[in-house]
Motif scaffolding. Sequence first.
Motif, short mmCIF file in Angstrom:
data_model
loop_
_atom_site.label_atom_id
_atom_site.label_comp_id
_atom_site.label_asym_id
_atom_site.label_seq_id
_atom_site.Cartn_x
_atom_site.Cartn_y
_atom_site.Cartn_z
N GLY A 31 0.81 -1.20 0.00
CA GLY A 31 0.00 0.00 0.00
C GLY A 31 0.85 1.25 0.00
O GLY A 31 2.05 1.20 0.24
N GLU A 32 0.20 2.39 -0.29
CA GLU A 32 0.86 3.69 -0.28
C GLU A 32 -0.04 4.70 0.42
O GLU A 32 -1.26 4.63 0.31
N ALA A 33 0.60 5.63 1.13
CA ALA A 33 -0.14 6.70 1.80
C ALA A 33 0.57 8.02 1.55
O ALA A 33 1.80 8.07 1.50
N GLY A 34 -0.22 9.09 1.42
CA GLY A 34 0.35 10.40 1.15
C GLY A 34 0.45 11.29 2.36
O GLY A 34 0.98 12.40 2.28
N ASP A 35 -0.06 10.84 3.51
CA ASP A 35 0.07 11.61 4.75
C ASP A 35 -0.04 10.66 5.94
O ASP A 35 -0.35 9.48 5.79
N GLY A 36 0.21 11.21 7.14
CA GLY A 36 0.26 10.38 8.33
C GLY A 36 -1.07 9.76 8.70
O GLY A 36 -1.13 8.60 9.15
N ALA A 37 -2.16 10.49 8.55
CA ALA A 37 -3.47 9.96 8.91
C ALA A 37 -3.81 8.75 8.05
O ALA A 37 -4.30 7.72 8.56
#
Length: 232
Positions: A31-37
């Motif tokens: 997976g990938e996330a663009g921010d901490g939340a």
Amino acid sequence: MISVLLVDDAPLLRMGFRMVLEAQPDVAVVGEAGDGAEAVALAAELRPDVVLMDVRMPGVDGIEATARISAAQLPSRVLILTTFDLDEYAFAALRAGAAGFLLKNAHPADLIAGIRTVAAGDGVVAPRITRQLIEAFARQTDPAATAAGPRADERLERLERLTDREREVLVEIARGQSNAEIAETLHLSEATVKTHVSRILPKLELRDRVQAVVFAYEIGLVAAGSQPGAER
């Protein structure tokens, strides 16, 4: 397979990391996330082995995200990505429960090695960059204030569980020494050092070498600028 969650607000960087990681037969980007939340939510959903976490992101930054992942007691271990080898924000992430540091411009082989090390349950502590990080972390730590804090008695109680030799090994770990270097400094075999390390961590109720470094500096066992093998 080592499952990895990529967290960075720059899509191109995430793409680059994904290409490097997915070229490895034992690593899978889940997976990938663009921010901490988003990172915290995906870590809870996907439960990856390693979260490759940027520090500086809009909204919830990498430090807060690391703290939330640690507080949730997820199986994921966080490996911090930092642009500068003396990034002050990265030190707070250590306290938040990160398992180590990697520079964003690290050689791909070092990136892979770091992920494998963290996935295996250890922390990324030893290279020359880490020694700079340790020294900078130490300069930001006030041993007197920490020693007088509410957890001081509990820390001292744990420290007293160590034998004299184990305490010596802990000091060298905190100075950024590898097992081989500790063996040379203390005139021990590397196998003996590994045995001591395997006993030190559970006695101190610590997860890995990174936490051992933080513990040693916060309790004042090692002072900034001290050299391996110095008088204690």
